[in-house]
Scaffold this motif. Structure first.
Motif, PDB file in Angstrom:
ATOM      1  N   LEU A   1       0.830  -1.208   0.000  1.00  0.00           N
ATOM      2  CA  LEU A   1       0.000   0.000   0.000  1.00  0.00           C
ATOM      3  C   LEU A   1       0.866   1.260   0.000  1.00  0.00           C
ATOM      4  O   LEU A   1       0.640   2.188  -0.786  1.00  0.00           O
ATOM      5  CB  LEU A   1      -0.899   0.006   1.245  1.00  0.00           C
ATOM      6  CG  LEU A   1      -2.315  -0.520   1.114  1.00  0.00           C
ATOM      7  CD1 LEU A   1      -2.981  -0.527   2.485  1.00  0.00           C
ATOM      8  CD2 LEU A   1      -3.125   0.282   0.120  1.00  0.00           C
ATOM      9  N   ALA A   2       1.850   1.287   0.894  1.00  0.00           N
ATOM     10  CA  ALA A   2       2.743   2.448   0.983  1.00  0.00           C
ATOM     11  C   ALA A   2       3.496   2.654  -0.322  1.00  0.00           C
ATOM     12  O   ALA A   2       3.581   3.770  -0.844  1.00  0.00           O
ATOM     13  CB  ALA A   2       3.723   2.258   2.144  1.00  0.00           C
ATOM     14  N   SER A   3       4.042   1.568  -0.868  1.00  0.00           N
ATOM     15  CA  SER A   3       4.817   1.657  -2.101  1.00  0.00           C
ATOM     16  C   SER A   3       3.961   2.173  -3.254  1.00  0.00           C
ATOM     17  O   SER A   3       4.370   3.069  -4.005  1.00  0.00           O
ATOM     18  CB  SER A   3       5.403   0.284  -2.451  1.00  0.00           C
ATOM     19  OG  SER A   3       6.070   0.330  -3.705  1.00  0.00           O
ATOM     20  N   ASN A   4       2.757   1.616  -3.401  1.00  0.00           N
ATOM     21  CA  ASN A   4       1.895   2.026  -4.511  1.00  0.00           C
ATOM     22  C   ASN A   4       1.452   3.478  -4.390  1.00  0.00           C
ATOM     23  O   ASN A   4       1.336   4.189  -5.398  1.00  0.00           O
ATOM     24  CB  ASN A   4       0.673   1.111  -4.590  1.00  0.00           C
ATOM     25  CG  ASN A   4       1.008  -0.259  -5.135  1.00  0.00           C
ATOM     26  OD1 ASN A   4       1.999  -0.428  -5.844  1.00  0.00           O
ATOM     27  ND2 ASN A   4       0.200  -1.253  -4.815  1.00  0.00           N
ATOM     28  N   LEU A   5       1.208   3.921  -3.160  1.00  0.00           N
ATOM     29  CA  LEU A   5       0.825   5.325  -2.962  1.00  0.00           C
ATOM     30  C   LEU A   5       1.954   6.251  -3.394  1.00  0.00           C
ATOM     31  O   LEU A   5       1.732   7.253  -4.080  1.00  0.00           O
ATOM     32  CB  LEU A   5       0.473   5.565  -1.494  1.00  0.00           C
ATOM     33  CG  LEU A   5       0.117   7.014  -1.128  1.00  0.00           C
ATOM     34  CD1 LEU A   5      -1.113   7.479  -1.883  1.00  0.00           C
ATOM     35  CD2 LEU A   5      -0.101   7.137   0.387  1.00  0.00           C
ATOM     36  N   ILE A   6       3.173   5.914  -3.012  1.00  0.00           N
ATOM     37  CA  ILE A   6       4.324   6.748  -3.372  1.00  0.00           C
ATOM     38  C   ILE A   6       4.578   6.698  -4.876  1.00  0.00           C
ATOM     39  O   ILE A   6       4.851   7.725  -5.505  1.00  0.00           O
ATOM     40  CB  ILE A   6       5.571   6.289  -2.592  1.00  0.00           C
ATOM     41  CG1 ILE A   6       5.379   6.526  -1.091  1.00  0.00           C
ATOM     42  CG2 ILE A   6       6.819   7.023  -3.071  1.00  0.00           C
ATOM     43  CD1 ILE A   6       6.391   5.816  -0.213  1.00  0.00           C
ATOM     44  N   LEU A   7       4.490   5.503  -5.471  1.00  0.00           N
ATOM     45  CA  LEU A   7       4.733   5.368  -6.908  1.00  0.00           C
ATOM     46  C   LEU A   7       3.710   6.147  -7.729  1.00  0.00           C
ATOM     47  O   LEU A   7       4.050   6.743  -8.750  1.00  0.00           O
ATOM     48  CB  LEU A   7       4.694   3.891  -7.317  1.00  0.00           C
ATOM     49  CG  LEU A   7       5.868   3.018  -6.881  1.00  0.00           C
ATOM     50  CD1 LEU A   7       5.600   1.567  -7.245  1.00  0.00           C
ATOM     51  CD2 LEU A   7       7.172   3.482  -7.514  1.00  0.00           C
TER      52      LEU A   7
ATOM     53  N   HIS B   1       5.652  10.609   1.146  1.00  0.00           N
ATOM     54  CA  HIS B   1       6.278   9.634   2.033  1.00  0.00           C
ATOM     55  C   HIS B   1       5.682   9.688   3.440  1.00  0.00           C
ATOM     56  O   HIS B   1       5.440   8.648   4.061  1.00  0.00           O
ATOM     57  CB  HIS B   1       7.796   9.841   2.074  1.00  0.00           C
ATOM     58  CG  HIS B   1       8.503   9.354   0.850  1.00  0.00           C
ATOM     59  ND1 HIS B   1       8.716  10.161  -0.245  1.00  0.00           N
ATOM     60  CD2 HIS B   1       9.018   8.142   0.534  1.00  0.00           C
ATOM     61  CE1 HIS B   1       9.353   9.465  -1.183  1.00  0.00           C
ATOM     62  NE2 HIS B   1       9.552   8.238  -0.737  1.00  0.00           N
ATOM     63  N   ARG B   2       5.429  10.876   3.940  1.00  0.00           N
ATOM     64  CA  ARG B   2       4.800  10.997   5.257  1.00  0.00           C
ATOM     65  C   ARG B   2       3.421  10.336   5.259  1.00  0.00           C
ATOM     66  O   ARG B   2       3.037   9.664   6.210  1.00  0.00           O
ATOM     67  CB  ARG B   2       4.659  12.470   5.652  1.00  0.00           C
ATOM     68  CG  ARG B   2       5.904  13.099   6.242  1.00  0.00           C
ATOM     69  CD  ARG B   2       5.518  14.400   6.935  1.00  0.00           C
ATOM     70  NE  ARG B   2       6.672  15.068   7.488  1.00  0.00           N
ATOM     71  CZ  ARG B   2       6.602  16.081   8.344  1.00  0.00           C
ATOM     72  NH1 ARG B   2       5.419  16.524   8.748  1.00  0.00           N
ATOM     73  NH2 ARG B   2       7.687  16.656   8.818  1.00  0.00           N
ATOM     74  N   THR B   3       2.659  10.575   4.196  1.00  0.00           N
ATOM     75  CA  THR B   3       1.322   9.988   4.112  1.00  0.00           C
ATOM     76  C   THR B   3       1.406   8.475   4.043  1.00  0.00           C
ATOM     77  O   THR B   3       0.596   7.763   4.651  1.00  0.00           O
ATOM     78  CB  THR B   3       0.567  10.536   2.884  1.00  0.00           C
ATOM     79  OG1 THR B   3       0.558  11.969   2.926  1.00  0.00           O
ATOM     80  CG2 THR B   3      -0.865  10.042   2.861  1.00  0.00           C
ATOM     81  N   ALA B   4       2.397   7.952   3.316  1.00  0.00           N
ATOM     82  CA  ALA B   4       2.571   6.501   3.209  1.00  0.00           C
ATOM     83  C   ALA B   4       2.883   5.893   4.577  1.00  0.00           C
ATOM     84  O   ALA B   4       2.330   4.841   4.940  1.00  0.00           O
ATOM     85  CB  ALA B   4       3.689   6.178   2.222  1.00  0.00           C
ATOM     86  N   VAL B   5       3.746   6.546   5.354  1.00  0.00           N
ATOM     87  CA  VAL B   5       4.090   6.051   6.689  1.00  0.00           C
ATOM     88  C   VAL B   5       2.853   6.092   7.589  1.00  0.00           C
ATOM     89  O   VAL B   5       2.580   5.143   8.343  1.00  0.00           O
ATOM     90  CB  VAL B   5       5.237   6.879   7.302  1.00  0.00           C
ATOM     91  CG1 VAL B   5       5.446   6.520   8.763  1.00  0.00           C
ATOM     92  CG2 VAL B   5       6.533   6.653   6.514  1.00  0.00           C
ATOM     93  N   ALA B   6       2.085   7.174   7.510  1.00  0.00           N
ATOM     94  CA  ALA B   6       0.873   7.289   8.318  1.00  0.00           C
ATOM     95  C   ALA B   6      -0.160   6.245   7.910  1.00  0.00           C
ATOM     96  O   ALA B   6      -0.890   5.712   8.759  1.00  0.00           O
ATOM     97  CB  ALA B   6       0.284   8.694   8.187  1.00  0.00           C
TER      98      ALA B   6
END
Length: 291
Positions: free
Chosen positions: A138-144, A153-158
């Motif tokens: 999920l985090a990776s796809n959001l950033i990509l 990146h902050r949103t992905a961590v959250a």
């Protein structure tokens, strides 16, 4: 060692968009930009002389003032995607507000919020396997997808924390930021290693052909803002852009899965590496139950 800046050294809002040794080709490229694109050109000489074109969108304005038709975008989404996207935007807005409070200035947007791209983040995610693997994807796809201006990146961590808390309400991410001074914060060292490598993979994935040209001109390092250096000798550049997107997306997903696994270890919840993850439908239902 040839060194080139990815962000213009005099203005970090400008990023590298085009390189060519022929000034005529540079001019031909520049005249095709839209009117809202500002341009800076710099001449470099390593093994040979070449020109670097940096671009930036004009008048982005503060992120909190961006206008978009959220209702229309949500109407096109499935119920589960709509539920998750609304919560994701709430997380993003809270982080932007926190950033503005920390820095004391508005966060400037360099692009629009692409709400319509967010369902694709969810649809491309494989929602099977251990919770840490699903959260990493999920985090990776959001950033990509890069649908959000600033704070990706902050949103992905959250988002990782929010997802894992639906499985264990006691879970809390280990501290990811440290106070630099009373008004600013930075990533902790252990997180920074992941963030910097993520940025390197993103750059090479999007610009592998451009990086290949820079290498041919004699460049061996490409430096992003915040002193993030990309060793061009460490990445395979000689591939079609479509192939690079796949290869480096896979490496990016592996990186973020490793990040989540280390995070749960540091937080004292290693069992989440063995806990089955929530499906998209289950995740959306838990969000609806929160409301």
């Amino acid at each position: 060692m040839g060194h080139v800046y990815y962000h213009h050294p005099g203005d970090k809002q400008f990023s590298l968009d085009f390189v060519h040794p022929d000034p005529t080709e540079v001019v031909s490229h520049i005249v095709n930009y839209d009117d809202d694109v500002a341009v800076k050109v710099q001449k470099c000489e390593i093994d040979e002389a070449f020109y670097v074109v940096y671009t930036s969108r004009v008048d982005g304005g503060p992120v909190r003032e961006i206008n978009f038709d959220l209702k229309a975008s949500l109407a096109k989404m499935s119920e589960d995607n709509r539920t998750i996207v609304v919560r994701l935007l709430e997380i993003y807005r809270a982080l932007i507000a926190q950033n503005e409070e920390e820095e004391g200035v508005p966060v400037e947007a360099y692009k629009q919020i692409d709400v319509d791209a967010l369902p694709n983040v969810l649809d491309r995610t494989v929602w099977e396997g251990p919770a840490t693997a699903v959260a990493g994807r999920l985090a990776s796809n959001l950033i990509l997808k890069h649908a959000l201006p600033n704070a990706n990146h902050r949103t992905a961590v959250a988002l990782v924390q929010f997802y894992l808390r639906r499985l264990n309400s006691d879970f809390s991410m280990p501290e990811t930021s440290v106070e630099v001074d009373p008004e600013s914060y930075d990533w902790r060292e252990w997180v920074n290693e992941y963030i910097n490598e993520s940025k390197r993979l993103l750059t090479v994935r999007r610009k592998n052909v451009l990086c290949k040209h820079l290498y041919r001109f004699g460049a061996r390092t490409l430096e992003r803002k915040h002193a993030v250096e990309i060793d061009l000798t460490a990445y395979e550049l000689d591939m079609y852009p479509s192939e690079a997107k796949v290869v480096y997306a896979e490496q990016h997903e592996e990186l973020w899965t490793e990040f989540v696994e280390e995070a749960v270890e540091r937080a004292g919840y290693p069992e989440l590496k063995e806990t089955p993850g929530l499906s998209k439908a289950e995740f959306a239902e838990k969000i609806r139950n929160l409301d």
